[in-house]
Scaffold this active site. Structure first.
Site, short mmCIF file in Angstrom:
data_model
loop_
_atom_site.label_atom_id
_atom_site.label_comp_id
_atom_site.label_asym_id
_atom_site.label_seq_id
_atom_site.Cartn_x
_atom_site.Cartn_y
_atom_site.Cartn_z
N HIS A 113 2.72 -3.20 4.40
CA HIS A 113 1.26 -3.21 4.26
C HIS A 113 0.64 -1.82 4.17
O HIS A 113 0.13 -1.30 5.16
CB HIS A 113 0.64 -3.93 5.46
CG HIS A 113 0.99 -5.37 5.55
ND1 HIS A 113 0.37 -6.33 4.78
CD2 HIS A 113 1.90 -6.03 6.29
CE1 HIS A 113 0.88 -7.51 5.05
NE2 HIS A 113 1.82 -7.36 5.96
N CYS B 280 3.37 -8.22 0.85
CA CYS B 280 3.84 -9.20 1.83
C CYS B 280 3.73 -10.63 1.27
O CYS B 280 4.54 -11.03 0.45
CB CYS B 280 3.09 -9.02 3.15
SG CYS B 280 3.87 -9.85 4.53
N GLU C 55 -2.12 -1.14 3.09
CA GLU C 55 -3.55 -1.28 3.38
C GLU C 55 -3.86 -1.19 4.88
O GLU C 55 -5.02 -1.09 5.26
CB GLU C 55 -4.09 -2.60 2.79
CG GLU C 55 -3.75 -3.87 3.54
CD GLU C 55 -2.33 -4.40 3.30
OE1 GLU C 55 -1.52 -3.68 2.69
OE2 GLU C 55 -2.04 -5.51 3.76
#
Lengths: 210, 295
Positions: A192, A78, A194
């Site tokens: 994302h 991002c 994560e």
């Protein structure tokens, strides 16, 4: 293996937790000396203007570019994608645009899908992940979370596209938007990994670390 | 493949991207640009900063739309705006304007003295204030995607922010040591949803991002809150009520990033000019304290 995570602002702890889960040592990077003896670096999501300004203020841009020249793997998610790009499309110019590391031959548009109410999650087909998948995971789509996300507008000849977003009904037909790409030891995702429990992208990144 | 918007993951996810950052109160486009240039990770669009709301009294409401739009136009970082507690139509208006986050805030005059907004009904994420774990979990139960521990806004006095951050973080630490059979009576005691109490006991933290707010005026104040264990800070009057807002804003941003590095905090604290004038909490009549609003 020691992987640094740029910890100036944003979702760096989420990346650390993924790396711990994979048994990899994670180091928070806030000053240039924290880059010493790293095998790779993750530039996390957050506000690209904030991260960019702090990276300039604390002299981190040049040492990160040096890391890349030395062939160390770097992954931007991002905001990190924006910083790794070589150009911004539709940028506002002057001081508002974040400084870029300019390491990857691609241009990126910030907040390309709209404001927060337009943030979304969706499944992506990412064939490259098969190389790091268990038999159980192979071929499974990757659940991707896009938050005020950028998109990759154009890529140079040395850049391998890893994932497209299928065109929305309102968009012109085509291959769709590029949302993940790789150039040698450099990796970017507009979304994302994560924020999910799926470690395949982290494993893919670790496979680029020599 | 389907694109899903307004999900819990996407709402909480934006708050995760704000972590380690400073969210600054601004009242016009010029202040918004100063905040962005200083490295703010978001701005809060307001008509008046809390210090002025406190000084001028009267009913404090949502900012006029043109004010919010002016600020949204001026910056590329996320823009938040406040609505009154329980005023779900103000929230609908803010969502229609396209703000990135809504603060259901005790700094404005409450519109409902019993109920907060049903935040699940919105696509835009909400942040809400709290003074203790029970209040935090009630707000999360209603759909808040982010929590901020309340300070006493507009005072330049960090003592209430510290009190409430310590209360929430201390209660979480206690909760993680409880036996499973103790959780239900604890949920009852603090007036919190049982499922969320169990989740916090397991995680050892709130399931959403938690910032500190209210009374933060210096880089050291901001780093203090970070070291206590919050994920980031809101600075309201502390910046634009000081003598050199641009410099102070930048110093607070750097102090939050380097909150564990006293040498950097010392360096950025030099030559900032006067901080905003402070207020003793004891000097504020009980009925004028903002932090106690919210139920």
């Amino acid at each position: 293996m020691r992987i640094g995570i740029l910890a100036l602002q944003g979702a760096f702890i989420e990346h650390e937790k993924m790396l711990w889960q994979l048994g990899v040592e994670a180091v928070e990077v806030r000053r240039p000396e924290h880059l010493d003896r790293l095998d790779g670096l993750i530039i996390p999501g957050g506000e690209s203007t904030t991260i960019g300004k702090l990276a300039v203020e604390y002299g981190l841009l040049e040492p990160i570019q040096e890391m890349s020249r030395a062939g160390k793997a770097i992954w931007g998610t991002c905001a990190g994608l924006i910083l790794l790009a070589s150009g911004l499309s539709g940028g506002r110019g002057e001081h508002k645009d974040p400084p870029l590391l300019g390491l990857m031959d691609l241009t990126v548009a910030r907040n390309a899908f709209g404001r927060q109410v337009d943030s979304f999650e969706t499944d992506l087909v990412v064939p490259a992940l098969n190389a790091v998948s268990t038999p159980d995971e192979a071929g499974r789509p990757f659940h991707a979370i896009f938050i005020r996300a950028p998109r990759i507008e154009s890529v140079g000849p040395g850049v391998e596209v890893l994932a497209h977003l299928e065109p929305a009904l309102s968009e012109v037909e085509g291959d769709g938007t590029v949302v993940a790409a790789r150039q040698g030891h450099l990796l970017v995702t507009a979304f994302h990994p994560e924020l999910t429990a799926d470690t395949r992208f982290h494993r893919y990144f670790l496979s680029l670390v020599s | 493949m389907e694109r899903e918007t307004g999900t819990e993951t996407v709402k909480r996810g934006l708050a995760q991207m704000l972590k380690g950052g400073v969210i600054m109160d601004v009242t016009n486009a010029e202040q918004a640009r100063i905040a962005e240039e200083a490295g703010a990770c978001a701005v809060m669009a307001l008509e008046r900063v809390p210090a002025d709301i406190r000084a001028q009294g009267g009913v404090a409401r949502m900012s006029p739309p043109e004010k919010i739009l002016e600020i949204m136009e001026a910056v590329t970082i996320p823009v938040m705006a406040k609505c009154r507690i329980g005023h779900f139509v103000e929230a609908q208006v803010l969502e229609a304007l396209g703000v990135d986050f809504i603060d259901e805030s005790e700094v404005l005059t409450p519109a409902d003295e019993e109920h907060h907004i049903d935040k699940h009904a919105f696509k835009v994420p909400f942040v809400c204030g709290c003074r203790n774990l029970g209040e935090a979990l009630r707000r999360i139960g209603e759909g808040a995607a982010m929590i901020r521990t309340k300070g006493e806004a507009g005072t330049g006095n960090v003592v209430e922010a510290v009190r409430h951050a310590r209360a929430v973080l201390g209660e979480i630490r206690r909760l993680t040591t409880m036996a499973p059979e103790e959780l239900m009576s604890y949920a009852k005691e603090i007036g919190a949803p049982y499922a969320l109490v169990c989740e916090v006991a397991k995680l050892g933290r709130l399931p959403v991002v938690n910032f500190a707010a209210g009374g933060i005026a210096t880089p050291a104040d901001a780093a203090l809150m970070m070291q206590l264990g919050v994920d980031g800070v809101f600075v309201g009057s502390g910046i634009f009520k000081s003598t050199d807002p641009a410099r102070r804003a930048k110093a607070i941003v750097e102090a939050v990033t380097h909150y564990n590095d006293p040498a950097i905090i010392a360096e950025v604290s030099k030559g900032l000019g006067e901080a905003m004038p402070g207020l003793e909490i004891a000097a504020i009549p009980a009925e004028e304290r903002l932090a106690v609003r919210g139920w």
